[in-house]
Design a protein around this motif. Structure first.
Motif, PDB file in Angstrom:
ATOM      1  N   ARG A 187       0.868  -1.335   0.030  1.00  0.00           N
ATOM      2  CA  ARG A 187       0.245  -0.038  -0.022  1.00  0.00           C
ATOM      3  C   ARG A 187       1.026   1.227  -0.049  1.00  0.00           C
ATOM      4  O   ARG A 187       0.532   2.381  -0.749  1.00  0.00           O
ATOM      5  CB  ARG A 187      -0.948   0.020   1.280  1.00  0.00           C
ATOM      6  N   GLU A 189       3.685   1.466  -1.391  1.00  0.00           N
ATOM      7  CA  GLU A 189       4.147   1.744  -2.918  1.00  0.00           C
ATOM      8  C   GLU A 189       3.262   2.246  -3.917  1.00  0.00           C
ATOM      9  O   GLU A 189       3.228   3.078  -4.660  1.00  0.00           O
ATOM     10  CB  GLU A 189       4.736   0.311  -3.350  1.00  0.00           C
ATOM     11  N   ALA A 190       1.845   1.782  -3.342  1.00  0.00           N
ATOM     12  CA  ALA A 190       0.681   2.406  -4.245  1.00  0.00           C
ATOM     13  C   ALA A 190       0.146   3.905  -3.835  1.00  0.00           C
ATOM     14  O   ALA A 190      -0.597   4.118  -4.610  1.00  0.00           O
ATOM     15  CB  ALA A 190      -0.379   1.093  -4.119  1.00  0.00           C
ATOM     16  N   GLU A 192      -1.114   4.729  -1.178  1.00  0.00           N
ATOM     17  CA  GLU A 192      -2.137   4.522  -0.209  1.00  0.00           C
ATOM     18  C   GLU A 192      -1.750   4.612   1.282  1.00  0.00           C
ATOM     19  O   GLU A 192      -2.646   4.901   2.094  1.00  0.00           O
ATOM     20  CB  GLU A 192      -2.910   3.109  -0.235  1.00  0.00           C
ATOM     21  N   GLY A 269      -1.545  -7.396 -13.562  1.00  0.00           N
ATOM     22  CA  GLY A 269      -1.950  -7.165 -12.377  1.00  0.00           C
ATOM     23  C   GLY A 269      -2.359  -8.227 -11.399  1.00  0.00           C
ATOM     24  O   GLY A 269      -2.123  -9.466 -11.884  1.00  0.00           O
TER      25      GLY A 269
ATOM     26  N   MET B   1       3.281  -1.239 -12.098  1.00  0.00           N
ATOM     27  CA  MET B   1       2.161  -0.758 -12.940  1.00  0.00           C
ATOM     28  C   MET B   1       1.873  -1.856 -13.812  1.00  0.00           C
ATOM     29  O   MET B   1       2.679  -2.260 -15.007  1.00  0.00           O
ATOM     30  CB  MET B   1       2.752   0.540 -13.742  1.00  0.00           C
ATOM     31  N   ASP B   5      -3.918  -1.352 -15.514  1.00  0.00           N
ATOM     32  CA  ASP B   5      -3.876  -0.234 -14.780  1.00  0.00           C
ATOM     33  C   ASP B   5      -4.198   0.941 -15.534  1.00  0.00           C
ATOM     34  O   ASP B   5      -4.881   1.969 -15.075  1.00  0.00           O
ATOM     35  CB  ASP B   5      -2.790   0.017 -13.792  1.00  0.00           C
ATOM     36  N   ARG B  10      -6.783   6.328 -12.242  1.00  0.00           N
ATOM     37  CA  ARG B  10      -5.848   6.323 -11.289  1.00  0.00           C
ATOM     38  C   ARG B  10      -6.371   6.743  -9.825  1.00  0.00           C
ATOM     39  O   ARG B  10      -6.655   7.733  -9.838  1.00  0.00           O
ATOM     40  CB  ARG B  10      -4.644   7.109 -11.761  1.00  0.00           C
ATOM     41  N   ASN B  13      -2.931  10.149  -5.089  1.00  0.00           N
ATOM     42  CA  ASN B  13      -1.676   9.551  -3.959  1.00  0.00           C
ATOM     43  C   ASN B  13      -2.329  10.230  -2.647  1.00  0.00           C
ATOM     44  O   ASN B  13      -1.718  11.204  -2.148  1.00  0.00           O
ATOM     45  CB  ASN B  13      -0.481   9.856  -4.313  1.00  0.00           C
TER      46      ASN B  13
END
Lengths: 270, 91
Positions: A187, A189-190, A192, A269, B1, B5, B10, B13
């Protein structure tokens, strides 16, 4: 020489008791005579996490009030004979703990030759939390990479540098460490979840350990075995690393990066 | 990625948003942490008064408590919008 370490956080539910249990078990495992004390009067839980709930006869408040000796109240751990648990009282009396009383119990532990006293603080900034940190030489601030936990940690850091015996005596604040729990590198890395670096930068104190989010933590508390004993789990290994750093060893940080994805996963993914 | 995706919207962040929000609030609370309890209130009231005359953002008023041997000094700084910036930063 005894070192008193407080495990604190401000916010509840971030893993203070889990951390107290695992760090104290780890210190004992490494040969240090250790006592771990539950300061959460009215909401005793360290005994459950340590798996000794059925052996509690006398508690911290009984000792302070002279209703039992310290020796009677200390519960010896099943796995390590140099580890002792002092349970919190289940009384609803908020003033059951006194500064004098706590000081006396800690002094007696020091005279008994304990190397480490780990104080498991209750959540909040009330009396119990104040007394847990008051006599500490060092502090481990448990924090989740989440806004309310980080903000509360900063408040606790402020109290640690002004409201402890050391600070009052003008000896300056003791060492302070961050311990991140429920960390999820994927998360992070994403984008989030805040990273270790983010939290460290905002709070401005060094990181003692990063405990990755792991199903083994719940399994350990379900069974009453501190997760550090689950040497096969990454959470257990991360706690063992934190114990090494607490003892001054230079150990590199593990489990903070997301596992690399294979070619197929990268293309399609999960 | 992953390839797929690119087809999904997207997500923002949000970790960066959290970090920036914390940076501001933590810095603000550290300044008033050791000062008297009325500081945040004082700061807000000052902001309201200033806003009667100029349009400034919530960050325009900074309060600092300095301690020295002679006592405490309350330091206030107000950042006014640049001339020509008609609406300021809002707030």
């Amino acid at each position: 020489m005894t070192e008193t370490i407080v495990i604190t956080s401000g916010k509840g539910g971030v893993g203070k008791t889990t951390t107290s249990a695992s760090l104290s078990a780890g210190l004992a495992q490494r040969g240090h005579k250790t006592a771990v004390i539950d300061f959460d009067v009215g909401l005793r839980n360290l005994d459950l996490i340590m798996g000794c709930e059925r052996r509690v006869v006398y508690d911290f408040v009984n000792v302070i009030h002279g209703e039992a000796t310290l020796k009677q109240a200390l519960i010896r751990d099943k796995r390590h004979d140099n580890l002792y648990v002092l349970a919190a009282s289940q009384t609803r009396d908020k003033d059951a703990l006194t500064q004098d009383g706590v000081g006396r119990v800690l002094d007696e532990l020091k005279q008994d030759g304990f190397d480490y006293i780990v104080c498991d603080s209750p959540a909040g900034i009330e009396k119990g939390a104040h007394l847990a940190m008051y006599f500490s030489d060092r502090a481990v601030v448990v924090v989740n990479p989440e806004v309310s936990s980080v903000r509360d940690s900063d408040r606790i850091l402020g109290l640690l540098s002004s409201k402890t015996q050391r600070a009052e005596k003008g000896q300056g604040a003791g060492a302070q460490h961050l311990l991140l729990t429920r960390y999820n590198p994927v998360r992070v890395e994403a984008g989030e979840m805040m990273s270790v670096g983010d939290v460290e930068e905002i709070l401005g104190i060094p990181v003692l350990g990063v405990i990755p989010e792991s199903e083994n933590v719940l399994a350990a508390s379900n069974s009453g075995i501190p997760v550090i004993h689950d040497a096969g789990s990454i959470a257990g290994q991360a706690y063992a690393d934190a114990v090494s750093r607490l003892l001054g060893e230079d150990v590199s940080m593990r489990f903070v990066d997301a596992p690399k994805k294979g070619f197929f996963k990268r293309m399609f993914g999960t | 990625m992953s390839l797929l995706d690119f087809l999904r919207p997207r997500p923002k962040n949000t970790a960066n948003i959290a970090r920036e929000r914390l940076r501001i609030i933590v810095a603000q609370e550290r300044v008033t942490r050791d000062g008297p309890d009325y500081l945040p209130l004082l700061r807000n009231e000052l902001l309201e008064v200033i806003r009667k005359y100029v349009h400034v953002g919530a960050e325009a008023v900074q309060i600092n408590v300095e301690r020295s041997s002679e006592g405490e000094v309350l330091e206030l700084s107000v950042a006014l919008p640049e001339p020509g910036a008609a609406t300021g930063t809002g707030g």
